[in-house]
Motif scaffolding. Structure first.
Motif, PDB file in Angstrom:
ATOM      1  N   CYS A  94       0.833  -1.211   0.000  1.00  0.00           N
ATOM      2  CA  CYS A  94       0.000   0.000   0.000  1.00  0.00           C
ATOM      3  C   CYS A  94       0.863   1.254   0.000  1.00  0.00           C
ATOM      4  O   CYS A  94       0.387   2.333  -0.302  1.00  0.00           O
ATOM      5  N   GLY A  95       2.124   1.098   0.372  1.00  0.00           N
ATOM      6  CA  GLY A  95       3.024   2.259   0.431  1.00  0.00           C
ATOM      7  C   GLY A  95       3.175   2.824   1.833  1.00  0.00           C
ATOM      8  O   GLY A  95       4.038   3.642   2.084  1.00  0.00           O
ATOM      9  N   GLY A  96       2.320   2.368   2.746  1.00  0.00           N
ATOM     10  CA  GLY A  96       2.343   2.915   4.107  1.00  0.00           C
ATOM     11  C   GLY A  96       3.391   2.291   4.999  1.00  0.00           C
ATOM     12  O   GLY A  96       3.636   2.775   6.099  1.00  0.00           O
ATOM     13  N   SER A  97       3.999   1.231   4.504  1.00  0.00           N
ATOM     14  CA  SER A  97       4.918   0.395   5.286  1.00  0.00           C
ATOM     15  C   SER A  97       5.746   1.098   6.367  1.00  0.00           C
ATOM     16  O   SER A  97       6.356   2.138   6.145  1.00  0.00           O
ATOM     17  N   LEU A  98       5.792   0.454   7.544  1.00  0.00           N
ATOM     18  CA  LEU A  98       6.656   0.937   8.625  1.00  0.00           C
ATOM     19  C   LEU A  98       8.103   0.517   8.390  1.00  0.00           C
ATOM     20  O   LEU A  98       9.005   0.950   9.092  1.00  0.00           O
ATOM     21  N   GLY A  99       8.294  -0.352   7.400  1.00  0.00           N
ATOM     22  CA  GLY A  99       9.644  -0.849   7.126  1.00  0.00           C
ATOM     23  C   GLY A  99      10.534   0.219   6.515  1.00  0.00           C
ATOM     24  O   GLY A  99      11.744   0.147   6.596  1.00  0.00           O
ATOM     25  N   ASN A 100       9.902   1.202   5.867  1.00  0.00           N
ATOM     26  CA  ASN A 100      10.696   2.229   5.214  1.00  0.00           C
ATOM     27  C   ASN A 100      10.734   3.490   6.066  1.00  0.00           C
ATOM     28  O   ASN A 100       9.719   4.114   6.330  1.00  0.00           O
ATOM     29  N   LEU A 101      11.932   3.860   6.484  1.00  0.00           N
ATOM     30  CA  LEU A 101      12.053   5.038   7.341  1.00  0.00           C
ATOM     31  C   LEU A 101      12.468   6.277   6.567  1.00  0.00           C
ATOM     32  O   LEU A 101      12.507   7.368   7.121  1.00  0.00           O
ATOM     33  N   LYS A 102      12.803   6.094   5.316  1.00  0.00           N
ATOM     34  CA  LYS A 102      13.367   7.220   4.575  1.00  0.00           C
ATOM     35  C   LYS A 102      12.416   7.813   3.548  1.00  0.00           C
ATOM     36  O   LYS A 102      12.586   8.958   3.130  1.00  0.00           O
ATOM     37  N   ILE A 103      11.459   7.058   3.138  1.00  0.00           N
ATOM     38  CA  ILE A 103      10.602   7.462   2.019  1.00  0.00           C
ATOM     39  C   ILE A 103       9.795   8.716   2.354  1.00  0.00           C
ATOM     40  O   ILE A 103       9.359   8.909   3.487  1.00  0.00           O
ATOM     41  N   LYS A 104       9.608   9.560   1.351  1.00  0.00           N
ATOM     42  CA  LYS A 104       8.828  10.788   1.546  1.00  0.00           C
ATOM     43  C   LYS A 104       7.347  10.488   1.323  1.00  0.00           C
ATOM     44  O   LYS A 104       6.996   9.541   0.629  1.00  0.00           O
ATOM     45  N   GLN A 105       6.509  11.359   1.884  1.00  0.00           N
ATOM     46  CA  GLN A 105       5.082  11.128   1.769  1.00  0.00           C
ATOM     47  C   GLN A 105       4.618  11.122   0.306  1.00  0.00           C
ATOM     48  O   GLN A 105       3.802  10.282  -0.079  1.00  0.00           O
ATOM     49  N   GLU A 106       5.149  12.002  -0.514  1.00  0.00           N
ATOM     50  CA  GLU A 106       4.718  12.036  -1.921  1.00  0.00           C
ATOM     51  C   GLU A 106       5.065  10.719  -2.602  1.00  0.00           C
ATOM     52  O   GLU A 106       4.341  10.246  -3.471  1.00  0.00           O
ATOM     53  N   GLU A 107       6.195  10.143  -2.186  1.00  0.00           N
ATOM     54  CA  GLU A 107       6.598   8.874  -2.791  1.00  0.00           C
ATOM     55  C   GLU A 107       5.667   7.756  -2.335  1.00  0.00           C
ATOM     56  O   GLU A 107       5.288   6.877  -3.116  1.00  0.00           O
ATOM     57  N   ARG A 108       5.288   7.809  -1.067  1.00  0.00           N
ATOM     58  CA  ARG A 108       4.307   6.831  -0.568  1.00  0.00           C
ATOM     59  C   ARG A 108       3.009   6.933  -1.374  1.00  0.00           C
ATOM     60  O   ARG A 108       2.403   5.930  -1.734  1.00  0.00           O
ATOM     61  N   ASP A 109       2.597   8.184  -1.631  1.00  0.00           N
ATOM     62  CA  ASP A 109       1.354   8.405  -2.372  1.00  0.00           C
ATOM     63  C   ASP A 109       1.418   7.773  -3.757  1.00  0.00           C
ATOM     64  O   ASP A 109       0.447   7.181  -4.223  1.00  0.00           O
ATOM     65  N   MET A 110       2.562   7.905  -4.403  1.00  0.00           N
ATOM     66  CA  MET A 110       2.692   7.339  -5.754  1.00  0.00           C
ATOM     67  C   MET A 110       2.545   5.824  -5.730  1.00  0.00           C
ATOM     68  O   MET A 110       1.898   5.230  -6.592  1.00  0.00           O
ATOM     69  N   ILE A 111       3.134   5.216  -4.708  1.00  0.00           N
ATOM     70  CA  ILE A 111       3.061   3.758  -4.587  1.00  0.00           C
ATOM     71  C   ILE A 111       1.616   3.331  -4.332  1.00  0.00           C
ATOM     72  O   ILE A 111       1.108   2.388  -4.946  1.00  0.00           O
ATOM     73  N   ARG A 112       0.943   4.063  -3.439  1.00  0.00           N
ATOM     74  CA  ARG A 112      -0.447   3.749  -3.141  1.00  0.00           C
ATOM     75  C   ARG A 112      -1.324   3.928  -4.391  1.00  0.00           C
ATOM     76  O   ARG A 112      -2.143   3.079  -4.712  1.00  0.00           O
ATOM     77  N   ASN A 113      -1.100   5.029  -5.102  1.00  0.00           N
ATOM     78  CA  ASN A 113      -1.940   5.292  -6.263  1.00  0.00           C
ATOM     79  C   ASN A 113      -1.764   4.245  -7.352  1.00  0.00           C
ATOM     80  O   ASN A 113      -2.708   3.937  -8.069  1.00  0.00           O
ATOM     81  N   GLN A 114      -0.566   3.696  -7.453  1.00  0.00           N
ATOM     82  CA  GLN A 114      -0.354   2.625  -8.429  1.00  0.00           C
ATOM     83  C   GLN A 114      -1.300   1.464  -8.121  1.00  0.00           C
ATOM     84  O   GLN A 114      -1.949   0.923  -9.009  1.00  0.00           O
ATOM     85  N   ALA A 115      -1.390   1.110  -6.846  1.00  0.00           N
ATOM     86  CA  ALA A 115      -2.280   0.025  -6.447  1.00  0.00           C
ATOM     87  C   ALA A 115      -3.737   0.416  -6.673  1.00  0.00           C
ATOM     88  O   ALA A 115      -4.509  -0.346  -7.267  1.00  0.00           O
ATOM     89  N   VAL A 116      -4.098   1.629  -6.248  1.00  0.00           N
ATOM     90  CA  VAL A 116      -5.504   2.069  -6.376  1.00  0.00           C
ATOM     91  C   VAL A 116      -5.927   2.068  -7.847  1.00  0.00           C
ATOM     92  O   VAL A 116      -7.011   1.590  -8.193  1.00  0.00           O
ATOM     93  N   ASN A 117      -5.068   2.568  -8.712  1.00  0.00           N
ATOM     94  CA  ASN A 117      -5.420   2.611 -10.133  1.00  0.00           C
ATOM     95  C   ASN A 117      -5.709   1.227 -10.673  1.00  0.00           C
ATOM     96  O   ASN A 117      -6.649   1.035 -11.447  1.00  0.00           O
ATOM     97  N   ASP A 118      -4.906   0.268 -10.270  1.00  0.00           N
ATOM     98  CA  ASP A 118      -5.140  -1.096 -10.732  1.00  0.00           C
ATOM     99  C   ASP A 118      -6.454  -1.636 -10.153  1.00  0.00           C
ATOM    100  O   ASP A 118      -7.251  -2.247 -10.861  1.00  0.00           O
ATOM    101  N   TYR A 119      -6.675  -1.378  -8.867  1.00  0.00           N
ATOM    102  CA  TYR A 119      -7.889  -1.885  -8.227  1.00  0.00           C
ATOM    103  C   TYR A 119      -9.139  -1.291  -8.891  1.00  0.00           C
ATOM    104  O   TYR A 119     -10.136  -1.990  -9.084  1.00  0.00           O
ATOM    105  N   LEU A 120      -9.071  -0.019  -9.248  1.00  0.00           N
ATOM    106  CA  LEU A 120     -10.245   0.635  -9.844  1.00  0.00           C
ATOM    107  C   LEU A 120     -10.612   0.019 -11.193  1.00  0.00           C
ATOM    108  O   LEU A 120     -11.771   0.003 -11.578  1.00  0.00           O
ATOM    109  N   GLU A 121      -9.609  -0.509 -11.886  1.00  0.00           N
ATOM    110  CA  GLU A 121      -9.870  -1.168 -13.174  1.00  0.00           C
ATOM    111  C   GLU A 121     -10.882  -2.291 -13.033  1.00  0.00           C
ATOM    112  O   GLU A 121     -11.588  -2.630 -13.966  1.00  0.00           O
TER     113      GLU A 121
END
Lengths: 345, 117, 607
Positions: free
Chosen positions: C523-550
């Motif tokens: 989902c992009g929210g992972s606690l495993g990543n301590l360095k990622i920026k919020q905008e980058e998290r959003d991109m990862i989440r949106n990739q999943a959402v876009n596929d799900y919406l299909e």
């Protein structure tokens, strides 16, 4: 005046649209006012008191409504504009396949929509019985219902939470909705008037009281109505078995976390760009600003001009505004439209 | 009173900008600048799981860092449980977990350099 | 012209390679912990050796996993590895037959056509044909490898790894070995007027040259040289993965695992990476423009000893790379182990933790930190417990330490163990038999790192399933199309794909998609990543959402508060936890009309 009166479409029958329409009609233009709801008046029809004078918004609405009965104004309700296109000299407006009309100019007054508080799940709106929004409270007061908890008890302590859906990257809105702070103070006073025994706490990050008389209201709230102010943002709420709520915030002035049990929470929901904005911006002629509101051509010199010549705007489709600002803004939009046609002649 | 502890550990009465120790701040700034956008809403402190159990204030971590109060910071930072709730509620999207990680690392480095008293 | 000195480069390379391999092998095995050495020894005695040999053959030579993932890439690897292997085997058989002896010098088959110019032994034509065929097979792989270097998109790969000096030497040598062998054998065939379809054909073309004899030894020397170069470069190049992988397979099959600290097992895995780059294509960080922290780079950084925190901690730990790794490298454990090493100096001791008294209960519910920010899940769980009339204790309702998993993901294993110890004591003191959790992050640590003796740990949907099976809870079916998002910690982390789906299928229609289960998005929210920026998290989440919406589901369902919270920030698709779906479709007990007709369809009040 011109031989053939110009035709202007005003999209949105809230107070901005009503004021713009009536001013332009008085100046001799033909107006079609299109409102997606059943009646005109917008959010104000659901509102109980106006700051700073606690006046009845119905007075404002009825004055504007009577002005709409001008012979130059045609009001179409229950109709939502889904598409705008430019067709040579004039604009074509469509509502699905049902309605189509042409206009020489457009004034967009599509307003705002209230932040959906259930998006802040940790605040429990829609989940816990005694979590309300500021709009819920206004409606309750407008309908002259006594302020009671879901189980019908008199609340003994109420928390008013500022900045719900505003200044919050997590909600996707980093801007300030401007009017909530003073609305919160006004509502705290109204609550105290109805429930003199009830303790009222406002949880704020910054009190943004920009109006000349707003600080006076703040003072009144503290002095006369014993409203207490805690500087800290609510992090989460939890419902207890008796349906009262435990809230968590930091009392940032003492620098320690704070827990409080309250009987009711009022969430001061912010203003978001109206959903119908997408309809106007879809073909790219009308641009949006960084917050999703309609972008103006020049923030100082042309506040009522969109990025598309011939399409004007007024009110909270530009940015969050109070009622009085909205009405002023609507009048200034009317003036811009008149100037536009006079230059054209 | 346990909660009065913070009074005794306050290093000096006034904040003296000229005496700031910026070494740690600089090292954190190299990799994470988001904490500069804090508007002190206190959401992080309110939600903090560790702050539920002990006298710990996440919001002040950033403040101490900016004021160069490394001694106090090195004690306070130990209390964080890394659960990430603060990061999840922050209205400014500050990457608080990374700030804590960088501070811990920075303090460990300072300690090994034997500079910290 | 009779001197066979030209084989010296080959011999020298071979000697160097074997020396290095023996030294490394000894160092790696002796660096294992005592218990791991014992494991290896035990497994060598048992039948697992055969299994390992088979695996070494199937993965090391045939490259089955790469084949399954990408057939063209698989063929390339197979033709090179398996083709070369067959060339060596067939070459030895040929040499043995030709010499009429089982002991031929080991270099003899490599340069067979130089030493043996006549076809006066049994099956000579057959061998000649087979050797040409195998050489062609290998050459096709070399051709593909060259093509891949210059046009990787042909292989369906977006990216491939960059090379270092020794890699370049090894790669160039490897590419040259087989064309040069073809040249040398063709010249030999031209001189002797023999050879099969490949060598004789090229030989005929070459024989038009007048001094073909003069070219013979130089050609064989060149062949020997590139072999020598390759062997010398190999230990310091990516090709070290070939011998390392074989050892890795043996170690892994003997049950050796990384146990929160580095041993030489780390080195073996690091060297086993062939840098095929499959992990790059699948990594969602690439979607967010992060292109230098993926597993293949982590392994490279460990190898080169230049790993820094910015790279080490910029990983979602979602486990997608591990699923796809053809070598089976434990990328997640490797990274966490590196994090443990990196943060070892500053583990907290949490002296403030206190042991509070625990009420006695049959079931303990641990919501976890994240669930406290999704009260919808807590409310649903409370409703379920109450409907079931359960004697439960909500352990962290007011306050409790974190489960410890977020600390572990950050490498703070020692610190986590402090929380684990404290929580364990309090949970056990309740005397409960069951611990129910509603967060996969907590679930993983409770299952793997807590010692709760006879207490069972259940994900909330397992507990719900039990209540439904016992007819304590009854749920109505609704016509809703539900798309289940597998949380990383639960799916790839714990292998739970079937159980949540079975529960959901009882109340709605599941929408099945390609990217689910092992292939599920993070989902992009992972606690495993301590360095990622919020905008980058959003991109990862949106990739999943876009596929799900299909797949136009009515509702996205997950079983992780973190995933729920992350998806809720994208308002284009409604998201609920599995427990909330259940409570919304739950039939109230005691209403006869409802409990009898299980099939009745409830109105959806939530679209």
């Amino acid at each position: 005046m011109m031989n053939k009166p110009r035709h202007i479409a005003v999209i949105g029958g809230g107070i901005a649209g009503m004021e713009t329409a009536s001013r332009l009609a008085q100046a001799g233009y033909k107006i079609t006012l299109i409102e997606k709801e059943r009646i005109t008046g917008g959010h104000l029809t659901q509102w109980s008191h106006l700051f700073p004078d606690s006046s009845d918004p119905a007075i404002v609405v009825s004055r504007l409504s009577s002005a709409l009965s001008h012979q130059n104004i045609k009001v179409i309700t229950s109709t939502e504009i889904t598409d705008i296109s430019k067709n040579g000299q004039y604009f074509n407006l469509k509502s699905g396949s049902e309605m189509s009309l042409n206009a020489d100019a457009i004034v967009v007054t599509s307003g705002f929509h209230l932040f959906d508080a259930s998006r802040k799940e940790e605040y429990g709106y829609g989940l816990f019985d005694n979590v309300l929004t500021s709009a819920d409270l206004e409606l309750m007061m407008k309908n002259e219902k006594p302020i009671r908890t879901a189980s019908g008890k008199k609340p003994r302590r109420i928390a008013i939470i500022h900045c719900v859906g505003s200044r919050d990257a997590k909600a996707g809105n980093t801007y300030c909705s401007k009017v909530c702070c003073i609305t919160g103070i006004k509502q705290a006073i109204e609550l105290n008037k109805r429930l003199p025994e009830c303790e009222i706490f406002c949880f704020y990050m910054d009190l943004r009281l920009y109006g000349s008389s707003f600080d006076g209201l703040y003072l009144t709230a503290q002095q006369k109505h014993k409203v207490q102010f805690i500087r800290g943002r609510l992090s989460e709420a939890a419902e207890k078995p008796d349906k009262s709520l435990q809230i968590k915030a930091e009392d940032t002035l003492s620098g320690r976390p704070l827990r409080m049990d309250v009987d009711m929470i009022i969430l001061l929901v912010g203003m978001e760009p109206g959903i119908s904005h997408n309809n106007f911006s879809r073909n790219g002629s009308v641009q949006l600003d960084e917050n999703g509101f309609l972008k103006c051509k020049d923030v100082h010199a042309a506040r009522n001009l969109t990025t598309q010549t011939g399409i004007f705007m007024a009110g909270t489709c530009i940015c969050p505004m109070s009622v009085s600002e909205t009405l002023e803004n609507a009048r200034s939009a009317a003036l811009e439209v008149i100037n536009y046609f006079e230059r054209k002649m | 009173m346990k909660d009065l502890d913070f009074l005794t550990s306050t290093p000096s009465r006034q904040i003296d900008y000229e005496k700031f120790d910026t070494r740690l701040l600089d090292s954190v700034l190299e990799n994470e600048t988001s904490f500069l956008t804090c508007m002190s809403c206190g959401g992080c402190t309110a939600t903090c799981s560790a702050g539920n159990l002990t006298n710990f204030n996440v919001r002040k971590i950033g403040l101490m860092l900016r004021r160069g109060e490394i001694d106090q910071l090195s004690v306070e930072i130990e209390k964080c449980m890394f659960c990430g709730k603060c990061t999840l509620v922050c209205p400014r999207d500050i990457n608080i977990r990374n700030v804590v990680l960088l501070i811990k690392k920075g303090i460990a480095l300072l300690k090994t350099e034997n500079i910290l008293s | 012209m009779n001197g066979k000195y030209f084989i010296i480069p080959f011999l020298a390379g071979m000697a160097y390679l074997f020396l290095i391999l023996i030294v490394r092998g000894i160092r790696w095995i002796s660096g294992l912990s005592k218990i791991d050495k014992l494991r290896l020894f035990q497994s060598l005695k048992s039948g697992r050796t055969l299994k390992s040999l088979k695996e070494a053959f199937v993965e090391g030579l045939l490259h089955r996993k790469i084949f399954l993932k990408n057939p063209v890439l698989g063929y390339m690897h197979m033709s090179l590895a398996f083709g070369w292997f067959l060339l060596i085997v067939m070459g030895h058989v040929e040499a043995m037959v030709a010499e009429g002896s089982l002991s031929v010098p080991f270099y003899m088959p490599i340069f067979f056509r130089y030493f043996k110019t006549t076809e006066d032994f049994p099956l000579a034509r057959f061998f000649s044909f087979m050797m040409d065929l195998l050489l062609l097979f290998v050459l096709s792989g070399v051709g593909l490898a060259m093509l891949k270097r210059f046009k990787k998109s042909l292989f369906g790969m977006k990216r491939t790894t960059r090379l270092k000096l020794f890699d370049r030497i090894a790669l160039t040598s490897l590419w040259l070995i087989f064309p040069l062998r073809l040249l040398a054998e063709s010249i030999a065939a031209a001189i002797s007027h023999n050879g099969s379809f490949l060598t004789s054909g090229i030989g005929k073309i070459l024989s038009s040259s007048q001094h073909i004899e003069l070219l013979n030894t130089p050609a064989w020397l060149a062949y020997s040289l590139v072999l020598g170069f390759f062997f010398i470069a190999l230990p310091n190049s990516r090709y070290m993965h070939i011998p390392a992988e074989i050892l890795f397979i043996f170690l892994r099959n003997s049950g050796i695992r990384l146990k929160k600290q580095n041993t030489t097992y780390t080195d073996v895995q690091v060297f086993s990476c062939s840098r095929c780059g499959i992990c790059l294509d699948n990594c969602q960080l690439s979607t967010a423009g992060i292109r230098d922290t993926q597993s293949v780079y982590l392994l490279k950084n460990i190898r080169n000893k230049d790993l820094d925190d910015e790279h080490l901690f910029n990983c979602l730990l979602c486990g997608k790379c591990q699923i796809d790794c053809p070598v089976g490298i434990e990328t997640i454990d490797l990274r966490i182990t590196q994090r443990i090493e990196s943060t070892r100096q500053y583990n907290s001791s949490y002296e403030y933790l206190e042991i509070n008294s625990s009420p006695s209960a049959k079931v303990v519910y641990f919501a976890g930190c994240m669930t406290h920010l999704t009260p919808g899940i807590i409310t649903a769980m409370q409703k379920i417990f109450e409907t079931a009339g359960e004697n439960y204790w909500f352990f962290d309702q007011e306050k409790a330490p974190c489960c410890g998993r977020p600390l572990m993901l950050a490498g703070q294993y020692e610190a986590a163990s402090k929380l684990i110890e404290n929580n364990s004591r309090q949970i056990l003191a309740s005397g409960a038999q069951t611990l129910v959790v509603s967060c996969p992050i907590c679930y993983k640590v409770f299952k793997e790192d807590y010692h709760l003796f006879n207490m069972e740990v259940l994900m909330h949907f397992e507990y719900i399933r039990r209540l439904i099976d016992r007819e304590i809870l009854q749920v109505a079916r609704s016509p809703q199309r539900l798309l289940y998002h597998d949380p990383c910690e639960l799916g790839r982390g714990m292998g739970m794909y079937k159980e949540p789906r079975e529960v959901l299928a009882m109340t709605g229609t599941l929408v099945s998609i390609r990217n689910e289960k092992e292939k599920a998005y993070c989902c992009g929210g992972s606690l495993g990543n301590l360095k990622i920026k919020q905008e980058e998290r959003d991109m990862i989440r949106n990739q999943a959402v876009n596929d799900y919406l299909e797949h136009s589901p009515d509702m996205l369902v997950t079983s992780c508060p973190m995933c729920k919270k992350t998806f809720a920030r994208n308002t284009r698709i409604p998201v609920l936890d599995i427990s909330e779906i259940i409570t919304r479709n739950m039939l109230s007990p005691g209403i006869p009309g409802l409990t009898e007709s299980k099939e009745c369809i409830l109105e959806e009040e939530y679209i």
